[in-house]
Design a protein around this motif. Structure first.
Motif, mmCIF file in Angstrom:
data_model
loop_
_atom_site.group_PDB
_atom_site.id
_atom_site.type_symbol
_atom_site.label_atom_id
_atom_site.label_comp_id
_atom_site.label_asym_id
_atom_site.label_seq_id
_atom_site.Cartn_x
_atom_site.Cartn_y
_atom_site.Cartn_z
ATOM 1 N N LYS A 68 45.841 44.396 27.360
ATOM 2 C CA LYS A 68 46.078 43.998 28.743
ATOM 3 C C LYS A 68 47.489 44.337 29.219
ATOM 4 O O LYS A 68 47.883 43.955 30.317
ATOM 5 C CB LYS A 68 45.831 42.495 28.895
ATOM 6 N N THR A 99 43.734 43.247 38.386
ATOM 7 C CA THR A 99 44.099 42.888 37.015
ATOM 8 C C THR A 99 42.904 42.948 36.064
ATOM 9 O O THR A 99 42.930 42.355 34.988
ATOM 10 C CB THR A 99 44.705 41.471 36.985
ATOM 11 N N TYR A 102 44.631 45.913 33.377
ATOM 12 C CA TYR A 102 45.936 45.462 32.897
ATOM 13 C C TYR A 102 46.388 44.251 33.703
ATOM 14 O O TYR A 102 46.091 44.134 34.892
ATOM 15 C CB TYR A 102 46.982 46.583 33.018
ATOM 16 N N GLU A 103 47.118 43.360 33.041
ATOM 17 C CA GLU A 103 47.586 42.141 33.690
ATOM 18 C C GLU A 103 49.065 42.185 34.031
ATOM 19 O O GLU A 103 49.552 41.329 34.762
ATOM 20 C CB GLU A 103 47.286 40.944 32.779
#
Length: 317
Positions: A68, A99, A102-103
């Motif tokens: 993430k 998100t 990826y966060e």
């Protein structure tokens, strides 16, 4: 009976050997080697240029979607040589809206007030903190000259409207052409600007829009324009809520590297070919990715006032 039993024993022995052999040697993950990827398409329709610099990564397990954290490479020095000048890209971070993958925030490099002109050369050099260097070069494509066009549409005596052009050098380029209708939608005093694209055809009642091609021209059928105009207000009985502002043909002209990237990563450009091998296209020395350019040409199109008003819409600015 004995022979049958011997065959069964042999088969079990053979399968056990295969299982042990595969169990000892099979590993779906190779030894990890860090690789760097640069994505930078220099756009001819804006002076604000954006580049992304990322790297490969390793992780526990076999599902890369479990990661993430955006694998962006930070604090690199990116220099561009253009028109006998050196331009240094800046970096910045912005919150990530999507998100799902990826966060972490979005990290990218940018350059303001950078315009490109036809047939000009560009060079880029990326210097990483670990001493590695990525390089590439590109050339802006030539502009196109229009050979013929239907300026006022739709023509009553024709079932379609078309445009043709030629480039001003001997290079082979790819093009994406889009016919767009710009309009305003009013709702309880709020005015929203919208764009509707005209499809090239319909398949199973679904619109099919123009894709990348080497052809030096494009044709749209009037019936597809009619369908697009109808869909603008679909479900709204008050057609006066809509005002047609303008229409235009937008043509993207891709340089040879962007053309090569599209033609390899998107498969062959006809509907009868199937690509079964995975191809990685790159023109980055010392890494992977794409450094390329494109230009955009907009051709104004006049929609007949009587045609617009036949749908109940308002006409003009």
């Amino acid at each position: 009976m004995l022979l049958r039993n011997l065959k069964i024993v042999f088969m079990l022995f053979f399968l056990s050997l295969c299982y042990l052999s595969c169990d000892d040697s099979f590993n779906p993950k190779e030894d990890f080697t860090e690789k760097y990827i640069l994505y930078f398409i220099v756009r001819g329709d804006t002076s604000f240029q954006v580049a992304r610099l990322t790297k490969s990564y390793d992780m526990e397990g076999f599902n890369p979607l479990n990661n993430k954290i955006d694998p962006s490479v930070i604090d690199a020095n990116i220099n561009i040589w253009y028109d006998n000048k050196v331009y240094v890209m800046k970096d910045t971070i912005k919150p990530r809206q999507d998100t799902s993958r990826y966060e972490t925030p979005v990290y990218f490099y940018y350059l303001k007030d950078f315009n490109i002109e036809p047939r000009q050369n560009l060079e880029i050099e990326v210097q990483l903190n670990n001493g590695k260097v990525l390089k590439s070069s590109a050339k802006v494509p030539s502009q196109i000259d229009i050979d013929s066009l239907d300026l006022i549409i739709p023509a009553k005596e024709k079932k379609s409207f078309s445009y043709s052009w030629h480039n001003t050098d001997n290079e082979v380029y790819y093009y994406i052409s889009r016919c767009k209708i710009y309009y305003q939608e009013s709702n309880n005093g709020n005015v929203v600007n919208r764009i509707k694209e005209v499809p090239i055809t319909y398949e199973d009642k679904k619109p099919v829009y123009p894709t990348i091609t080497k052809k030096l021209g494009i044709t749209f059928e009037n019936k597809n324009l009619d369908s697009t105009m109808t869909q603008i207000s679909l479900g709204d009985e008050n057609k006066k809520n809509y005002k047609i502002i303008k229409a235009e043909l937008e043509i993207l002209i891709m340089d040879k590297y962007l053309s090569g990237y599209y033609s390899t990563t998107h498969g062959f450009l006809d509907t009868y070919s199937i690509r079964i091998d995975e191809i990685d296209y790159s023109n980055i020395i010392g890494g992977y990715g794409i450094f390329a350019t494109y230009l955009k040409k907009n051709i104004p199109i006049i929609l007949r006032q009587s045609y617009v008003e036949s749908f109940g819409y308002k006409y003009g600015l």
